[in-house]
Each structure stands twice: as structure tokens, then as C-alpha cells.
Design an enzyme around this catalytic site. Structure first.
Site, mmCIF file in Angstrom:
data_model
loop_
_atom_site.group_PDB
_atom_site.id
_atom_site.type_symbol
_atom_site.label_atom_id
_atom_site.label_comp_id
_atom_site.label_asym_id
_atom_site.label_seq_id
_atom_site.Cartn_x
_atom_site.Cartn_y
_atom_site.Cartn_z
ATOM 1 N N SER A 128 0.832 -1.201 0.000
ATOM 2 C CA SER A 128 0.000 0.000 0.000
ATOM 3 C C SER A 128 0.875 1.262 0.000
ATOM 4 C CB SER A 128 -0.962 -0.041 1.188
ATOM 5 O OG SER A 128 -1.998 0.892 1.043
ATOM 6 N N ASP B 254 -9.681 -5.537 -4.820
ATOM 7 C CA ASP B 254 -9.192 -4.359 -4.109
ATOM 8 C C ASP B 254 -9.960 -3.111 -4.536
ATOM 9 O OD1 ASP B 254 -7.710 -2.396 -2.823
ATOM 10 O OD2 ASP B 254 -5.766 -3.186 -3.459
ATOM 11 N N HIS C 222 -7.229 -5.924 -0.620
ATOM 12 C CA HIS C 222 -6.107 -5.003 -0.464
ATOM 13 C C HIS C 222 -4.956 -5.574 0.355
ATOM 14 C CE1 HIS C 222 -4.270 -1.073 -0.785
ATOM 15 N NE2 HIS C 222 -4.115 -0.999 0.525
#
Length: 267
Positions: free
Chosen positions: A93, A218, A246
């Protein structure tokens, strides 16, 4: 094979190292800490020497933030002295954006790059799928009122769509609570990076072997943007996990570890 956990405390950041083998650095995402990798590291530590470093302002480094503006570049500069030579850097991320910056700036130190559910630009824009700007603005407003509630909502969005969403949220929550809570100013500043930072014009200069791992479900890094990222960085390899969201290393740890192991074998 047993492993020894070492905490290395210098005048600044704390880093932790486990395992033996090729050097692999894991960087966490916004609002989190290195605890998120607690159950993932054992799948790799017999073949890799794994270093985890909490981002400045988070986890064990919650009292240490960049002296200058909090940006992807300043965070990367703070982490650089703690990276082993000839290492592969894997960022999840927001950590993936930091990893990309590190790879761009340090081609002689970093031998490979892995991004996990990451992107060169998180916020959506013209011809660019991403997180809705209004949603990020809501998070910024809520963060000032209630950090825990904001983090819970962010966790829920990260797991959204996954068959194991509730289990994933529980695992992440349990792992990160073992570490100190983040600095509120760092939380605000790092959240702002999701809206402001843009590496799209730069990632084509990344020369290290690169693997980009995505989850098809995601909602923060939608798969509709993968083709655009491939156009900007055609040298990179792409893997999409069809049932992941995610946090694929949480929902599909063995599959994620196998993908990383295969990639690292060629670096």
C-alpha cells in the site's frame, strides 16, 4: 530452521531482522506497523533475511518523524540507512509508494522492487482509477476526531470484497495492536500522501526487476488501473490474485509468499 529476532536500535529508527538468506525488506501501509507481517514472515524466513522497519511516526518509530516536510521522499531518505546492501524492497500500500521512491533513488543499493496492492498515485483523477478524493477528505476530517474509528473504517475498506474479510480485519487488528500507537501528526501527514503524492512520471525510470502484486477485489487500488501502471512501467511484472482484496499477504499468505519467492529467485 529456528530464527533469532534482533531489534537494532541506533540513534534514530528501530529495525528488526529475522531469518537467513537473500535480504528482503518489508514496508507496511498507512495507519499500520510491521506487526501486519507477523504471520507472513515465517513463510519466507528460511530463504530470506527479512528486515522490517516501521515508517517514521508509526509503531516502534512513532516518536521519530522527518524534520522536513513529511513526504514519500523524506520518509524514503530516513529509511535508506537501515536498508541492507543489495536488498529487495517490498512495500504494501503506502509502503509500496515509499519502496518505489527508494528504488528510483538508489539503484546501486536496491536489487529488486515488489509492490503489494500499491500504485504510483492513490487518489483517482482524469483517466486514473483510484481512491475517491472525497473519501480521503472524509478520512482526514474523521481522523482529527477519532483515530480508532477512522482506522477501523479504513480496515473495513481494505478487506472489502474478500471472502475472508472479517477474518482478515481481525488478523490485522490483532497484529498491529502489539506495537505502539502511531503519532497523530504522522498519521495526518501520511494520510495526506495518499491524496498528494504522484510518482507516475517517474516509475518508468525504475531499472530494477519489479513485481507488482494486486488483489482483483481491491477497492483502494482497483484493477481497472493496472493497465495504466503497466503502460507507465512496462518493464515490471504483474500478478493479480483473483480472490484477494487489499491485503493479499493476509488473505492468501502462502500464495503471496510463493509469488515473491519465485520472483526473488531471478533477481
Amino acid at each position: 530452521m529456528s530464527s533469532v529476532l534482533n531489534a537494532n536500535v541506533s540513534e534514530n529508527l528501530v529495525s528488526r531482522t529475522r531469518g537467513t538468506g537473500k535480504d528482503l525488506v518489508l514496508l507496511h501501509g498507512w495507519g499500520m506497523n510491521s506487526g501486519v507481517f507477523e504471520h507472513f514472515i515465517p513463510l519466507l524466513e528460511e530463504e530470506f533475511r527479512i528486515t522490517t522497519i516501521d515508517l517514521p511516526g508509526f509503531g516502534e518509530n512513532n516518536s521519530l518523524v522527518p524534520q522536513q516536510t513529511y513526504s514519500v521522499a523524506s520518509v524514503a531518505n530516513m529509511l535508506l540507512p537501515y536498508l541492507p546492501d543489495n536488498c529487495i524492497v517490498a512495500g504494501w500500500s503506502l509502503g509500496g509508494m515509499v519502496a518505489q521512491q527508494l528504488a528510483l533513488d538508489n539503484p546501486d543499493k536496491i536489487s529488486g522492487l515488489i509492490t503489494i496492492a500499491s500504485t504510483p498515485r492513490f487518489v483517482s483523477g482524469p483517466c486514473w482509477p483510484g481512491i475517491d478524493a472525497d473519501l480521503l477528505a472524509q478520512f482526514e476530517t474523521q481522523l482529527a476526531k477519532d483515530y480508532q474509528k477512522t482506522l477501523e473504517r479504513f480496515l473495513a475498506i481494505q478487506a472489502m470484497g474478500s471472502d475472508t474479510a472479517r477474518k482478515d480485519m481481525k488478523a490485522i487488528r490483532k497484529s498491529i495492536t502489539a506495537y505502539p500507537t502511531p503519532d497523530l501528526d504522522a498519521l495526518k501527514a501520511a494520510l495526506g500522501l495518499l491524496s498528494s503524492e504522484d510518482l507516475r512520471d517517474q516509475i518508468g525510470r525504475i531499472r530494477q526487476p519489479t513485481l507488482r502484486i494486486y488483489g482483483r477485489l481491491d477497492s483502494l487500488v482497483p484493477t481497472s488501473g493496472i493497465d495504466r501502471i503497466c503502460e507507465l512501467h512496462p518493464q515490471s511484472d504483474t500478478v493479480v490474485l483473483p480472490h484477494a482484496s487489499h491485503a493479499p499477504f493476509i488473505s492468501h499468505p502462502q500464495q503471496s509468499a510463493d509469488i515473491i519467492r519465485q520472483f526473488a529467485g531471478a533477481v
